[in-house]
Design a protein around this motif. Structure first.
Motif, PDB file in Angstrom:
ATOM      1  N   LEU A 184       0.891  -1.170   0.140  1.00 44.54           N
ATOM      2  CA  LEU A 184      -0.111   0.047  -0.186  1.00 44.54           C
ATOM      3  C   LEU A 184       0.925   1.265  -0.112  1.00 44.54           C
ATOM      4  O   LEU A 184       1.767   1.388   1.067  1.00 44.54           O
ATOM      5  N   VAL A 185       0.699   2.011  -0.790  1.00 46.02           N
ATOM      6  CA  VAL A 185       1.594   3.239  -1.169  1.00 46.02           C
ATOM      7  C   VAL A 185       0.681   4.355  -1.461  1.00 46.02           C
ATOM      8  O   VAL A 185      -0.115   4.257  -2.414  1.00 46.02           O
ATOM      9  N   TYR A 186       1.012   5.425  -0.875  1.00 48.90           N
ATOM     10  CA  TYR A 186       0.206   6.866  -1.088  1.00 48.90           C
ATOM     11  C   TYR A 186       1.107   7.606  -2.242  1.00 48.90           C
ATOM     12  O   TYR A 186       2.541   7.536  -1.575  1.00 48.90           O
ATOM     13  N   VAL A 187       0.915   8.168  -3.083  1.00 46.09           N
ATOM     14  CA  VAL A 187       1.786   9.317  -3.711  1.00 46.09           C
ATOM     15  C   VAL A 187       1.093  10.444  -3.993  1.00 46.09           C
ATOM     16  O   VAL A 187      -0.373  10.637  -3.929  1.00 46.09           O
ATOM     17  N   GLU A 188       1.751  11.777  -3.805  1.00 48.08           N
ATOM     18  CA  GLU A 188       1.079  13.091  -4.074  1.00 48.08           C
ATOM     19  C   GLU A 188       1.267  13.555  -5.507  1.00 48.08           C
ATOM     20  O   GLU A 188       2.344  13.143  -6.230  1.00 48.08           O
ATOM     21  N   GLY A 189       0.532  14.357  -5.777  1.00 53.84           N
ATOM     22  CA  GLY A 189       0.421  14.762  -7.118  1.00 53.84           C
ATOM     23  C   GLY A 189      -0.998  15.178  -7.908  1.00 53.84           C
ATOM     24  O   GLY A 189      -1.804  14.961  -6.990  1.00 53.84           O
ATOM     25  N   ALA A 190      -1.007  15.826  -8.797  1.00 55.01           N
ATOM     26  CA  ALA A 190      -2.403  16.309  -9.494  1.00 55.01           C
ATOM     27  C   ALA A 190      -2.615  15.268 -10.479  1.00 55.01           C
ATOM     28  O   ALA A 190      -2.377  14.238 -10.605  1.00 55.01           O
TER      29      ALA A 190
END
Ligand code: NAD
Length: 471
Positions: A184-190
């Motif tokens: 489970l990984v979160y990534v930031e971005g638009a």
């Protein structure tokens, strides 16, 4: 792609946070690592996954305060942030229970050919991408991720760039459970990061606007991967003669203005039978007038700020359009107000509205209560269904049976009877979004797990016979 993105604080209007999205190659590498880890995640079985999810719940409980604080910073509102974190904990338990039921091994069964037996199993999609919006940042980043994990998938989540502060504490919590951190990984971005995710996953769950949903669906179609879309709404409530007006007005005030109306399932249109229209408006207006902003003290009042600056422009545009076309305003100032740099919208009861106004046809996503009379049931149902959306709705009538009978005529996925917006609280009822409000299987209830697996069949000849179809 790696350019830093500034994040606005909804209470001050100032940019006080930044995120740096991963490059396309970094993102692709993370997806490769997730795929590798998914193999053991699946093979270790359902009881193992339940034990890891429970460890995650314990870690999240230990760090509940930092998670809530980040969410409050993200959204400018407190009560709903606490509710979001609580819903996370209860949903982990719910999915563990449903997962155990869903993954009970199936016995072999005979086929219509007496010597051929059928055995079945399910195979998870290896990597699921979740792309989520800003209105309930934590809840909506996990509403599909948890059942996907339960089903045996690895998951990459990209929350909205408008509310990304909760990601850091959440990543810290996940890192305390290494077995989970590998899947489970979160990534930031638009949007661009969202687009890159679609290029790297096997299935995408998207929650957001109809406009972006269209891009997501096309990008998924190009790759032949399934896309589950949960999009906007313009929920209608119908109030009939004989309904308890005190109860209906209290319920609808909450259903239209909770989270300052920034919910896909907010009631955005209220239709009231002509004979009770005046009484209804009087009661609703009196109650709406008593509400106040959670400002300057976040612990007082009920109405938080409008989180997204872009949404402020949409709410103002819809109000302006309605007032210009003759709508009458009974509460509020007719536009969002600035306080301390944040933007706020007072619960706005409107009358004299019609279907030529944006406020009655397009998603407003603010605490607006446009009220329109109807003559009879057929007209009420036609008004409710006369929209491109089909998320949810509500019916208030003299009895639950009567409300149910009328609700059967509504073209949407969840109908609250003598209450409103109940899917905000109850997540067990299986439901789908109708029309432009979404595509794909239910995200609620046990059947939601089916979205993340493919069914497989094993066919065995159990007797040593000559198959009659052979040459
Ligand atoms: P949005 O469509 O602007 O953005 C949603 C997410 O998509 C964000 O993470 C954004 O970064 C990402 N994105 C933007 N462009 C993209 C692209 N081209 N490819 C991939 N990802 C992209 O929506 P929003 O303004 O964040 O959220 C509000 C909307 O969400 C409202 O319409 C609301 O009704 C809807 N919503 C629906 C539900 C539901 O369950 N049906 C729940 C909550 C919100």
């Amino acid at each position: 792609m790696t350019a830093t993105i500034n994040v606005r604080n909804p209470r001050t209007g100032k940019n006080d946070y930044t995120i740096t999205p991963p490059s396309a190659s970094e993102l692709a590498l993370r997806c490769t690592q997730l795929r590798e880890a998914q193999v053991a995640w699946q093979e270790n079985g359902v009881e193992y996954r339940i034990s890891v999810l429970q460890k995650w719940k314990e870690a999240a409980t230990r760090h509940k305060t930092s998670l809530q604080e980040a969410l409050i910073h993200d959204t400018g509102r407190k009560w709903e942030s606490i509710l979001e974190a609580d819903l996370l904990f209860s949903s982990i338990d719910r999915w563990c229970r449903l997962g155990r039921e869903f993954f009970t091994e199936q016995a072999s069964k005979p086929s219509h050919v007496p010597f051929i037996e059928i055995r079945q199993d399910v195979q998870p999609f290896p990597l699921v991408g979740v792309i989520s919006p800003w209105n309930f940042p934590l809840l909506l980043s996990l509403i599909d991720a948890i059942p996907a994990l339960m089903a045996g998938c690895a998951v990459i989540v990209k929350p909205s760039e408008i509310t990304p502060r909760f990601v850091k504490p959440m990543m810290q919590i996940i890192e305390e459970v290494p077995e989970l951190a590998s899947v489970l990984v979160y990534v930031e971005g638009a949007g661009e990061t969202g687009g890159t995710i679609i290029q790297n996953v096997d299935l995408v769950c998207f929650t957001g606007s109809v406009a972006t949903g269209r891009h997501v669906y096309k990008a998924a179609a190009d790759r032949f991967i399934p896309a589950f879309l949960e999009l906007g709404g313009k929920d209608a409530a119908l109030v009939f003669e004989g309904a308890n007006l005190d109860h209906a007005t209290s319920s609808l005030l909450w259903g239209s203005t909770a989270n300052a109306g920034q919910s896909c399932l907010s009631v955005e249109r209220i239709y009231v039978q002509q004979s009770i229209y005046t009484d209804f408006l009087e009661q609703l207006t009196a109650k709406a007038q008593k509400l106040s902003f959670c400002y300057p003290d976040i612990d007082t009042g009920k109405i938080g700020p409008i989180i997204s600056e872009k949404q402020v422009a949409i709410i103002n545009d819809h109000l302006h359009d309605a007032l210009q076309k003759g709508a009458q305003i009974l509460t509020g100032t007719g536009q969002c107000e600035e306080h301390g740099g944040g933007m706020w919208c007072f619960p706005t009861v409107l009358t004299n509205v019609n279907h030529n106004m944006k406020i009655m046809t397009e998603e407003t996503f603010g605490p607006i209560l446009p009220v329109m009379p109807f003559q009879d049931e057929n007209e009420a149902v036609a008004f409710a269904n006369g929209t491109i959306f089909g998320l949810s709705g509500a019916v208030f009538a003299k009895s639950h049976e009567e409300a149910h009978r009328i609700g059967l005529r509504m073209h949407c996925g969840a109908i609250s009877l003598n209450e409103s917006a109940l899917t905000a609280i109850i997540h067990e009822g299986e439901k789908q979004s109708f029309k432009a409000s979404g595509i794909g299987g239910t995200r609620m209830g046990a059947a939601a797990l089916k979205r993340f697996v493919r069914q497989r069949t094993f066919l065995t000849k159990v007797q040593n016979v000559v198959s009659p179809w052979w040459y």
